[in-house]
Design an enzyme around this catalytic site. Structure first.
Site, PDB file in Angstrom:
ATOM      1  N   HIS A  23       9.218  -8.650  -1.624  1.00 23.00           N
ATOM      2  CA  HIS A  23       8.600  -7.351  -1.889  1.00 23.00           C
ATOM      3  C   HIS A  23       9.304  -6.685  -3.060  1.00 23.00           C
ATOM      4  CE1 HIS A  23       6.061  -6.784   1.828  1.00 23.00           C
ATOM      5  NE2 HIS A  23       6.688  -7.912   2.061  1.00 23.00           N
TER       6      HIS A  23
ATOM      7  N   GLU B 204       0.819  -1.219   0.000  1.00 23.44           N
ATOM      8  CA  GLU B 204       0.000   0.000   0.000  1.00 23.44           C
ATOM      9  C   GLU B 204       0.851   1.266   0.000  1.00 23.44           C
ATOM     10  OE1 GLU B 204      -2.452  -0.093   3.484  1.00 23.44           O
ATOM     11  OE2 GLU B 204      -0.979   0.989   4.687  1.00 23.44           O
TER      12      GLU B 204
ATOM     13  N   GLN C 284       2.185  -6.286   4.939  1.00 22.89           N
ATOM     14  CA  GLN C 284       2.259  -7.719   5.208  1.00 22.89           C
ATOM     15  C   GLN C 284       1.843  -8.072   6.640  1.00 22.89           C
ATOM     16  OE1 GLN C 284       5.805  -9.727   3.705  1.00 22.89           O
ATOM     17  NE2 GLN C 284       5.454 -11.416   5.120  1.00 22.89           N
TER      18      GLN C 284
END
Lengths: 279, 236
Positions: free
Chosen positions: B193, B125, B165
């Protein structure tokens, strides 16, 4: 344009407002720049008109190319889309992109004012500028000072170079490894420059086929070797995370130029030396 | 919530004391089962509106990047990218209760159930860049079991969102706990990531692991150990 007795190939870059007239004579090449407004129809350099072209005396190392073919655009000299960006222009880009990302956050139903998302538009915009930083550099300035004369006649392979790019169809990352090999013709290229060439072309909105071809052509133009081979093996998130959702599938593309195209043994040697292991 | 009224292991002498202490420290979390979803039950026209807004945003973005949005390869990209983004956030369209409600069964099972190596794909995000990896979920049933694919669906709902996460892991654990009221739940999420690999620190081989241990899995070290061994994700 002008018509001269010598052969002229008229090439224009539709992203820049200049056209370059390349005049080939048997002894010298002159470049005349003419400023002109041209319609934008594609990003890539295109050959607009060809009168005739004799490239036989041109110091292009690919002697096996048909000499009557029109002179293709130069990957080395292709103008980088964002090369002339000043800091102000760059900041404006980031600002416009931030605004777009804000709209994206609202459109998916999220609340852009919650803590985790407050600075997301700016971060995402900076990230996108980073992922497309390949548009800011031209190849010639990267490679020009790392070409050396060397009496090497055996294959040079730089393999398993990590590569990260953005799919131009969905703007979703694809990533993987690149193996590059070439057979020098008295000139070698600095090894990290090969990795830098991969970086410049991959940090753009790309299609894997085009990326592979561009890497091969850049090396071919830079040092004019006897042959260049490039293999790219990637995972496409647009295929894994959505759409067909095939988790283990990889896409492999290759570009074989010169000796690697003609001679199966050379090609085979490269394929075994430059083999990309599962990742 | 049924927090460990029984222990499946005789080693813990001070179980009751641990419960009380833990309840005091537990943060009051809102229920994830009934959490309202951001895009639930939307009409076609609303969906179209979202698509259009996204298309415009992506079109502007293409130009800002310096590309020529009119060239052949990029002509339909805004539309494709918009649909892709809505797909990547489709977790907002479903509520957990709808997904699990009909797949809870009474079963006399009191041994650990582990579903491991569930692939997940999510969007960070902070950068809107994918992160992906594997999830292992384990729970100790308390006379009720949940359909196995529902566990995977719960993972899907929470991962197909703009996530962090840590929160993702917590939400998965909480959803299973609320749905089935087991003796304990354990969730391990191990991800790569892209925001860390493709940019920023540029650490190619690094993975992030987060876990959520509830109930028995939190208080009982042996249970937790059993889960960590059985539920170990394969490398990817």
């Amino acid at each position: 344009m002008t018509s001269q007795s010598t052969d002229i190939v008229f090439i224009d870059s539709t992203t820049s407002r200049e056209c370059h007239l390349f005049e080939f004579t048997s002894k010298l090449r002159t470049i005349m720049k003419v400023n002109q407004d041209l319609p934008h129809d594609s990003v890539n350099l295109t050959v607009r008109s060809v009168k005739s072209c004799t490239c036989s005396n041109h110091d292009n190392g690919d002697s096996d190319r048909t000499t009557n073919a029109p002179r293709k655009y130069s990957v080395l000299d292709e103008k980088a889309l964002r090369e002339d960006d000043t800091k102000l222009v760059r900041d404006q880009r980031v600002q416009t992109m931030s605004r777009s990302y804000e709209i994206i956050l609202e459109s998916i139903g999220e609340d852009p004012t919650r803590q985790g998302l407050l600075k997301t538009p700016k971060r995402a915009a900076e990230a996108l500028v980073f992922f497309t930083k390949g548009y800011e550099q031209s190849i010639r300035e990267i490679v020009s000072d790392a070409i050396f004369d060397e009496d090497c006649e055996n294959m040079v392979v730089v393999k398993e170079i990590d590569m990260y790019s953005l799919c131009e169809h969905h703007m979703v990352p694809f990533f993987g490894k690149v193996s590059v090999g070439y057979l020098p013709n008295k000139r070698v290229l600095g090894l990290s420059k090969i990795a830098r060439i991969v970086e410049v072309f991959s940090r753009r909105l790309q299609v894997q086929e085009r990326l592979t071809r561009q890497i091969a052509e850049a090396i071919a133009e830079a040092i004019k070797p006897r042959g260049v081979a490039v293999i790219v093996e990637c995972l496409h998130m647009c295929m894994i995370m959505r759409g067909a959702q095939k988790v283990n599938s990889r896409t492999t593309t290759s570009a074989m130029l010169g000796v690697f195209r003609e001679d199966p043994k050379s090609r085979e040697e490269f394929l075994s030396l430059g083999r990309i292991n599962p990742f | 919530m049924a927090h460990l009224s029984e222990s499946s292991n005789n080693d813990d002498i001070n179980m009751n004391n641990l419960h009380i202490e833990d309840k005091k420290n537990d943060v009051r979390r809102s229920s994830v089962l009934d959490e309202g979803t951001l895009r639930e039950n939307e009409s076609e026209s609303k969906h179209e509106q979202r698509l259009d807004a996204l298309k415009n945003a992506y079109g502007i973005m293409l130009n800002s990047v310096g590309e020529d949005a009119m060239r052949q390869g990029l002509l339909k990209t805004p539309e494709r990218a918009a649909k892709a983004m809505l797909f990547f956030t489709k977790g907002y369209e479903q509520s957990v209760r709808d997904v699990v409600s009909d797949a809870i069964f009474d079963e006399e099972c009191d041994n650990m159930v582990v579903v491991k190596d569930i692939d997940i794909y999510s969007l960070c995000e902070h950068h809107l860049i994918p992160f992906f990896g594997k999830v292992s979920v384990g729970y100790l049933p308390n006379k009720r079991v949940i359909g196995l694919s529902k566990i995977a669906r719960i993972v899907e709902i929470f991962s197909r969102r703009l996530q962090v996460q840590e929160r993702l892991t917590q939400q998965i654990a909480q959803a299973i706990e609320e749905a089935v009221q087991p003796l304990g739940v354990g969730v391990i999420v191990e991800c790569v990531h892209m925001c860390m690999v493709m940019r920023g620190a540029e650490k190619v081989n690094s993975r992030t692991t987060t876990s959520a241990m509830l109930g028995n899995f939190r208080h009982n070290a042996k249970t937790r150990e059993e889960f960590l061994i059985i539920g170990r994700n394969s490398s990817f």
